[in-house]
Motif scaffolding. Structure first.
Motif, PDB file in Angstrom:
ATOM      1  N   GLU A 135       0.841  -1.112   0.127  1.00 33.86           N
ATOM      2  CA  GLU A 135      -0.076   0.027  -0.021  1.00 33.86           C
ATOM      3  C   GLU A 135       1.044   1.466   0.090  1.00 33.86           C
ATOM      4  OE1 GLU A 135      -3.336   2.036   2.826  1.00 33.86           O
ATOM      5  OE2 GLU A 135      -2.911   0.054   3.200  1.00 33.86           O
ATOM      6  N   GLY A 136       0.470   2.157  -0.717  1.00 39.09           N
ATOM      7  CA  GLY A 136       1.287   3.311  -0.758  1.00 39.09           C
ATOM      8  C   GLY A 136       2.680   3.330  -1.091  1.00 39.09           C
ATOM      9  N   HIS A 189       4.496   0.953  -0.552  1.00 36.58           N
ATOM     10  CA  HIS A 189       5.314  -0.031   0.416  1.00 36.58           C
ATOM     11  C   HIS A 189       5.123  -1.202   0.178  1.00 36.58           C
ATOM     12  CE1 HIS A 189       6.585   3.424   2.918  1.00 36.58           C
ATOM     13  NE2 HIS A 189       5.449   3.650   2.861  1.00 36.58           N
ATOM     14  N   LYS A 190       5.919  -2.159   0.094  1.00 38.73           N
ATOM     15  CA  LYS A 190       5.845  -3.526   0.156  1.00 38.73           C
ATOM     16  C   LYS A 190       4.820  -4.188   1.165  1.00 38.73           C
ATOM     17  CE  LYS A 190       9.721  -4.789  -2.829  1.00 38.73           C
ATOM     18  NZ  LYS A 190      10.527  -5.875  -3.046  1.00 38.73           N
ATOM     19  N   GLY A 191       4.060  -5.262   0.808  1.00 43.11           N
ATOM     20  CA  GLY A 191       3.401  -5.818   1.739  1.00 43.11           C
ATOM     21  C   GLY A 191       4.279  -7.002   2.474  1.00 43.11           C
ATOM     22  N   SER A 192       3.427  -7.788   2.927  1.00 41.34           N
ATOM     23  CA  SER A 192       4.487  -9.049   3.420  1.00 41.34           C
ATOM     24  C   SER A 192       3.541 -10.196   3.816  1.00 41.34           C
ATOM     25  CB  SER A 192       5.041  -8.675   4.833  1.00 41.34           C
ATOM     26  OG  SER A 192       4.322  -8.426   5.912  1.00 41.34           O
ATOM     27  N   VAL A 215       5.660  -8.866  -0.352  1.00 44.25           N
ATOM     28  CA  VAL A 215       4.902  -8.799  -1.400  1.00 44.25           C
ATOM     29  C   VAL A 215       4.787  -7.539  -2.244  1.00 44.25           C
ATOM     30  CG1 VAL A 215       2.624  -9.125  -2.063  1.00 44.25           C
ATOM     31  CG2 VAL A 215       3.527 -10.448  -0.077  1.00 44.25           C
ATOM     32  N   SER A 216       5.168  -7.577  -3.308  1.00 45.65           N
ATOM     33  CA  SER A 216       5.456  -6.340  -4.246  1.00 45.65           C
ATOM     34  C   SER A 216       3.852  -5.965  -4.618  1.00 45.65           C
ATOM     35  CB  SER A 216       6.219  -6.298  -5.295  1.00 45.65           C
ATOM     36  OG  SER A 216       5.847  -7.210  -6.186  1.00 45.65           O
ATOM     37  N   ALA A 218      -0.755  -7.804  -7.441  1.00 43.97           N
ATOM     38  CA  ALA A 218      -2.012  -7.818  -8.553  1.00 43.97           C
ATOM     39  C   ALA A 218      -1.931  -8.759  -9.615  1.00 43.97           C
ATOM     40  CB  ALA A 218      -1.400  -6.631  -9.342  1.00 43.97           C
ATOM     41  N   GLY A 219      -0.592  -9.787  -9.501  1.00 44.15           N
ATOM     42  CA  GLY A 219      -0.825 -10.766 -10.367  1.00 44.15           C
ATOM     43  C   GLY A 219      -1.275 -12.056  -9.870  1.00 44.15           C
ATOM     44  N   SER A 220      -1.474 -12.113  -8.495  1.00 38.67           N
ATOM     45  CA  SER A 220      -2.024 -13.288  -7.814  1.00 38.67           C
ATOM     46  C   SER A 220      -3.583 -13.510  -7.432  1.00 38.67           C
ATOM     47  CB  SER A 220      -1.626 -12.898  -6.324  1.00 38.67           C
ATOM     48  OG  SER A 220      -0.023 -13.336  -6.298  1.00 38.67           O
TER      49      SER A 220
END
Length: 152
Positions: free
Chosen positions: A47-48, A50-53, A114-115, A120-122
């Motif tokens: 989000e914003g 920043h990578k997720g995890s 998680v980028s 988006a591709g999952s």
């Protein structure tokens, strides 16, 4: 009771007792497979900028000690829903980092970034965490749904 019936009863008790002793001895030789406990998963979406995890934690106990823990996140709407994962499928996936937690128990943690592109591709919807725990003596435990999370 006639002597013949008494002898038959005694012979039956001896046979059953011997079979029971064999079963107990055999069961005592079996080493239990690794056991999983307190499994949790946490997914945070990117989000914003920043990578997720994705973070998965579990405790694994095995009498001989734990050799490793393999971890795979998989979407419920995938081929694994109809063709369940096997230990062979799990052989090449990433390993968690495990640290001693007392006795024959280790605490294992798996973390992945998680980028935006990954998210988006999952596939969106329900996901599962599959784990393959391997003990030092070679016994394994495969849990294809050790924990669940939702990718929105």
């Amino acid at each position: 009771m006639s002597r013949r019936i008494a002898l038959s009863v005694v012979a039956g008790v001896v046979v059953l007792g011997g079979a029971g002793a064999f079963a107990l001895a055999y069961a005592g030789d079996q080493k239990p497979s690794p056991a999983l406990a307190h499994s949790t998963v946490r997914y945070t979406a990117p989000e914003g900028g920043h990578k997720g995890s994705l973070s998965f934690t579990t405790e694994v106990t095995a009498p001989s000690g734990v050799k490793n823990l393999k971890v795979l996140a998989w979407p419920e709407k995938s081929g694994f829903a109809t063709e369940p994962l096997t230990a062979k499928d799990m052989a090449e996936v990433e390993s968690a980092t495990c640290t001693p937690a007392g006795g024959n128990t280790v605490r294992c943690v798996y973390k992945a970034a998680v980028s935006d592109a990954d998210a988006a591709g999952s596939a969106h919807g329900a996901w599962h965490i599959a784990v393959l725990a391997t003990a030092k003596d070679g016994h394994t435990t495969l849990d294809t749904k050790a924990a669940d999370f939702t990718l929105a």
